[in-house]
Write an enzyme that holds these catalytic residues in place. Structure first.
Site, PDB file in Angstrom:
ATOM      1  N   ASP A 129      37.778  59.953  -4.925  1.00 45.71           N
ATOM      2  CA  ASP A 129      36.794  60.976  -5.286  1.00 45.71           C
ATOM      3  C   ASP A 129      36.785  61.233  -6.792  1.00 45.71           C
ATOM      4  O   ASP A 129      37.790  61.038  -7.471  1.00 45.71           O
ATOM      5  CB  ASP A 129      37.147  62.308  -4.611  1.00 45.71           C
ATOM      6  N   ASP A 158      34.167  56.966  -3.440  1.00 48.44           N
ATOM      7  CA  ASP A 158      34.367  57.884  -2.313  1.00 48.44           C
ATOM      8  C   ASP A 158      33.494  59.106  -2.555  1.00 48.44           C
ATOM      9  O   ASP A 158      32.331  58.953  -2.898  1.00 48.44           O
ATOM     10  CB  ASP A 158      35.871  58.182  -2.162  1.00 48.44           C
ATOM     11  N   ASP A 162      35.259  66.624  -3.237  1.00 47.25           N
ATOM     12  CA  ASP A 162      35.729  66.805  -1.866  1.00 47.25           C
ATOM     13  C   ASP A 162      36.752  67.930  -1.818  1.00 47.25           C
ATOM     14  O   ASP A 162      37.698  67.955  -2.624  1.00 47.25           O
ATOM     15  CB  ASP A 162      36.309  65.499  -1.313  1.00 47.25           C
ATOM     16  N   ARG A 215      25.963  63.996   2.552  1.00 43.76           N
ATOM     17  CA  ARG A 215      26.928  65.053   2.232  1.00 43.76           C
ATOM     18  C   ARG A 215      26.532  65.920   1.038  1.00 43.76           C
ATOM     19  O   ARG A 215      27.171  65.894   0.000  1.00 43.76           O
ATOM     20  CB  ARG A 215      28.336  64.465   1.986  1.00 43.76           C
TER      21      ARG A 215
END
Ligand SMILES: *[C@@H]1O[C@H](CO)[C@@H](O)[C@H](O)[C@H]1NC(C)=O
Ligand SMILES: *[C@@H]1O[C@H](CO)[C@@H](O)[C@H](O)[C@H]1NC(C)=O
Ligand SMILES: *[C@@H]1O[C@H](CO)[C@@H](O)[C@H](O)[C@H]1NC(C)=O
Ligand SMILES: *[C@@H]1O[C@H](CO)[C@@H](O)[C@H](O)[C@H]1NC(C)=O
Ligand SMILES: *[C@@H]1O[C@H](CO)[C@@H](O)[C@H](O)[C@H]1NC(C)=O
Length: 337
Positions: A129, A158, A162, A215
């Site tokens: 991330d 990724d 997050d 997302r």
């Protein structure tokens, strides 16, 4: 050959007609769960000294530990094939002037509290991330830029931001997320019900998402307040509430080509990254509520159940729906604070 005159024409057009950026009428102060929460306002390095760094080893050293410190990062930091940066408690990491640039890797905070990350650009974070907050409380991620590409599919890079494993009381504001597949995941497994339930209170406001796969954000087991964000061509599925997650969604604007703006249907869609089947992963549904009107711009909305998160437990400034596109384009990203 034809590109040069076209480009010149475009830039002269922009400089003639663009109204100058006015800081004065945009409120960039901290709002939401990072400000108003039971643990206290997120202040980062406030109360400590300020230090400016321009090399990776120096940066690694100063961001460790829990002493209050404001770090001004200057220049380009190449994290390709390097360990991730680990940010400690009571830190503000601020990019210098037009923004610090991080390439090829990202930043984690694990078991920390009270952190601020502003005015940094993180791109092409390979196999991980851009920012991960794990079991971390009180964080403000504001005025940053995150990007890579979509050509490599969902799992080459990724996430962008997050927020996982009992992370709590976070505001993600005025960021520019673009050209990337999986943007922002809240809660990284449906098996972590015990760990995550009661945590993951996140505010997302005035972010610009553009040319992203999935997302924006996707949440499990927590509470997210999602307001005044601009989505331009958020391709497959933008806001996803699953695994008993609760979302309050208001004043957002969708433009361009987006298949699904909101879904509370639990299925992890094939275009995301399902673990067990190419047809997607079955997961139980989440909950959503709508507050102030959203502009879905023709994108799909699939509400399977209405939730209990109907009102944010704090004061905040909603931008008029008709102004959201303009305000977010002008205010989001690096070089604005
Ligand atoms: C910094 O963070 C720690 C938690 O890691 C906290 O206990 C401590 O009180 C903070 N220190 C200061 C001086 O604020
Ligand atoms: C970063 O480092 C990698 C590997 O050392 C190199 O290939 C790449 O060109 C560097 N990128 C920048 C922006 O300096
Ligand atoms: C975070 O806390 C957990 C639980 O106390 C511990 O097992 C883990 O090693 C910690 N991780 C880091 C990176 O400190
Ligand atoms: C989070 O960190 C605290 C200590 O800072 C630890 O007690 C707790 O077990 C950790 N929880 C998780 C889920 O890692
Ligand atoms: C919407 O949710 C229902 C479940 O309530 C599901 O059957 C349907 O396939 C979903 N629609 C889309 C487009 O995913």
């Amino acid at each position: 050959m034809k590109l040069v005159p076209l480009f010149c024409w475009l830039s002269s057009l922009v400089s003639v007609h663009a109204t100058p950026f006015q800081h004065s009428h945009l409120d960039f102060s901290i709002q939401g769960f990072a400000k108003d929460n039971p643990l206290g306002e997120t202040t980062g390095g406030k109360g400590g000294p300020t230090t400016t760094v321009s090399t990776l080893p120096a940066l690694r050293t100063v961001i460790a530990g829990t002493n209050p410190l404001t770090i001004v990062a200057k220049g380009i930091f190449n994290l390709t094939n390097q360990p991730r940066l680990r940010l400690g408690s009571n830190k503000s990491l601020l990019g210098h002037k037009k923004g610090a640039k991080f390439v090829g890797g990202g930043i984690s905070a694990i078991n920390q509290t009270n952190i601020i990350i502003r005015n940094v650009q993180i791109s092409f974070a390979y196999d991980n991330d851009c920012i991960t907050l794990q079991n971390t409380t009180r964080a403000w991620i504001d005025h940053n830029e995150f990007f890579s590409d979509l050509e490599h599919g969902p799992d080459f890079y990724d996430g962008q931001v997050d927020l996982v494993r009992a992370t709590d009381w976070v505001t993600v504001s005025w960021n520019y997320f673009h050209d990337h597949w999986k943007s922002s995941l809240v809660g990284n497994s449906d098996a972590l019900r015990e760990v995550d339930t009661g945590h993951l209170h996140i505010t997302y406001h005035h972010n610009h998402w553009s040319n992203i796969g999935t997302r924006g954000p996707a949440g499990r087991f927590g509470h997210q307040h999602i307001y005044n964000n601009l989505y331009t061509s958020f391709l497959y599925q933008a806001i996803h509430s699953r695994s008993d997650n609760q979302m309050l969604i208001e004043g957002n604007v969708f433009r361009g080509n987006t298949r699904e703006a909101v879904s509370s249907y639990g299925l992890v869609i094939p275009e995301d990254s399902p673990n067990t089947c190419v047809c997607g992963d079955f997961e139980i549904d989440g909950y959503v509520n709508f507050g102030a009107r959203n502009d879905w711009g023709g994108a799909g909305v699939n509400v399977t159940q209405w939730g209990t998160f109907k009102k944010a437990p704090y004061r905040y400034q909603l931008t008029r729906l008709g102004d959201v596109e303009d305000v977010v384009v002008k205010g989001a990203g690096i070089g604005k604070i």
